[in-house]
Design a protein around this motif. Structure first.
Motif, PDB file in Angstrom:
ATOM      1  N   LEU A 143      71.097 -45.689  33.915  1.00  0.00           N
ATOM      2  CA  LEU A 143      71.431 -44.488  34.689  1.00  0.00           C
ATOM      3  C   LEU A 143      72.766 -44.658  35.412  1.00  0.00           C
ATOM      4  O   LEU A 143      73.586 -43.731  35.453  1.00  0.00           O
ATOM      5  N   THR A 144      72.991 -45.847  35.964  1.00  0.00           N
ATOM      6  CA  THR A 144      74.269 -46.140  36.617  1.00  0.00           C
ATOM      7  C   THR A 144      75.416 -46.027  35.619  1.00  0.00           C
ATOM      8  O   THR A 144      76.462 -45.450  35.929  1.00  0.00           O
ATOM      9  N   ASP A 145      75.207 -46.561  34.419  1.00  0.00           N
ATOM     10  CA  ASP A 145      76.230 -46.455  33.371  1.00  0.00           C
ATOM     11  C   ASP A 145      76.503 -44.999  33.005  1.00  0.00           C
ATOM     12  O   ASP A 145      77.660 -44.593  32.871  1.00  0.00           O
ATOM     13  N   MET A 146      75.442 -44.206  32.850  1.00  0.00           N
ATOM     14  CA  MET A 146      75.628 -42.795  32.495  1.00  0.00           C
ATOM     15  C   MET A 146      76.433 -42.062  33.567  1.00  0.00           C
ATOM     16  O   MET A 146      77.320 -41.261  33.252  1.00  0.00           O
ATOM     17  N   LEU A 147      76.133 -42.330  34.833  1.00  0.00           N
ATOM     18  CA  LEU A 147      76.898 -41.709  35.911  1.00  0.00           C
ATOM     19  C   LEU A 147      78.357 -42.141  35.844  1.00  0.00           C
ATOM     20  O   LEU A 147      79.269 -41.312  35.968  1.00  0.00           O
ATOM     21  N   SER A 148      78.591 -43.417  35.630  1.00  0.00           N
ATOM     22  CA  SER A 148      79.962 -43.935  35.558  1.00  0.00           C
ATOM     23  C   SER A 148      80.717 -43.333  34.383  1.00  0.00           C
ATOM     24  O   SER A 148      81.887 -42.949  34.525  1.00  0.00           O
ATOM     25  N   TRP A 149      80.074 -43.261  33.221  1.00  0.00           N
ATOM     26  CA  TRP A 149      80.744 -42.704  32.040  1.00  0.00           C
ATOM     27  C   TRP A 149      81.144 -41.255  32.270  1.00  0.00           C
ATOM     28  O   TRP A 149      82.264 -40.860  31.945  1.00  0.00           O
ATOM     29  N   ASN A 150      80.238 -40.469  32.826  1.00  0.00           N
ATOM     30  CA  ASN A 150      80.542 -39.056  33.043  1.00  0.00           C
ATOM     31  C   ASN A 150      81.604 -38.854  34.108  1.00  0.00           C
ATOM     32  O   ASN A 150      82.490 -38.015  33.958  1.00  0.00           O
ATOM     33  N   LEU A 151      81.538 -39.634  35.176  1.00  0.00           N
ATOM     34  CA  LEU A 151      82.551 -39.513  36.227  1.00  0.00           C
ATOM     35  C   LEU A 151      83.919 -39.923  35.700  1.00  0.00           C
ATOM     36  O   LEU A 151      84.917 -39.238  35.938  1.00  0.00           O
ATOM     37  N   ASN A 152      83.967 -41.018  34.960  1.00  0.00           N
ATOM     38  CA  ASN A 152      85.227 -41.489  34.397  1.00  0.00           C
ATOM     39  C   ASN A 152      85.806 -40.466  33.412  1.00  0.00           C
ATOM     40  O   ASN A 152      87.003 -40.173  33.443  1.00  0.00           O
ATOM     41  N   ALA A 153      84.965 -39.915  32.552  1.00  0.00           N
ATOM     42  CA  ALA A 153      85.427 -38.920  31.585  1.00  0.00           C
ATOM     43  C   ALA A 153      85.933 -37.664  32.291  1.00  0.00           C
ATOM     44  O   ALA A 153      86.960 -37.091  31.890  1.00  0.00           O
ATOM     45  N   ALA A 154      85.258 -37.237  33.346  1.00  0.00           N
ATOM     46  CA  ALA A 154      85.693 -36.058  34.096  1.00  0.00           C
ATOM     47  C   ALA A 154      87.041 -36.313  34.758  1.00  0.00           C
ATOM     48  O   ALA A 154      87.928 -35.452  34.727  1.00  0.00           O
ATOM     49  N   LYS A 155      87.217 -37.492  35.338  1.00  0.00           N
ATOM     50  CA  LYS A 155      88.494 -37.821  35.988  1.00  0.00           C
ATOM     51  C   LYS A 155      89.639 -37.865  34.977  1.00  0.00           C
ATOM     52  O   LYS A 155      90.729 -37.353  35.241  1.00  0.00           O
ATOM     53  N   MET A 159      82.224 -29.931  31.813  1.00  0.00           N
ATOM     54  CA  MET A 159      80.996 -30.373  31.162  1.00  0.00           C
ATOM     55  C   MET A 159      80.556 -31.728  31.709  1.00  0.00           C
ATOM     56  O   MET A 159      79.392 -31.920  32.054  1.00  0.00           O
ATOM     57  N   HIS A 160      81.504 -32.672  31.820  1.00  0.00           N
ATOM     58  CA  HIS A 160      81.156 -33.996  32.334  1.00  0.00           C
ATOM     59  C   HIS A 160      80.740 -33.933  33.810  1.00  0.00           C
ATOM     60  O   HIS A 160      79.843 -34.665  34.231  1.00  0.00           O
ATOM     61  N   GLU A 161      81.364 -33.055  34.590  1.00  0.00           N
ATOM     62  CA  GLU A 161      80.956 -32.870  35.989  1.00  0.00           C
ATOM     63  C   GLU A 161      79.531 -32.341  36.058  1.00  0.00           C
ATOM     64  O   GLU A 161      78.738 -32.781  36.896  1.00  0.00           O
TER      65      GLU A 161
END
Length: 86
Positions: A31-43, A67-69
């Motif tokens: 779950l931590t990885d999924m949050l990091s991936w989406n935040l990084n992709a959004a940035k 979408m990533h946000e």
């Protein structure tokens, strides 16, 4: 043991009817990885959209950012909801 008798409310197809009462360490790391991936992709998408000069491409990149946000916020909302039940 029949598929209905499995713990966690799982059926034979791997579909979970109810979330488990606790999150394992492995699940928490995922779950931590999924949050990091989406935040990084959004940035990254936001950065590239700011620097893009072609309107059609800029719009597409902005949509990817949104979408990533949404995915990040949805995961976070699910996690926050679970905390209220524990």
């Amino acid at each position: 043991m029949s598929p209905q008798g499995q713990t966690g409310g799982q059926t034979g197809q791997g579909i979970m009817n109810q979330p488990p009462s606790m999150v394992s360490t492995k699940d928490l790391l995922y779950l931590t990885d999924m949050l990091s991936w989406n935040l990084n992709a959004a940035k990254k998408a936001h950065f590239f959209a700011e620097h893009c000069t072609i309107p059609e491409i800029k719009t597409t990149i902005e949509n990817a950012c949104k979408m990533h946000e949404r995915h990040y916020n949805r995961i976070l909302a699910h996690l926050n909801n679970q905390q209220t039940y524990m």
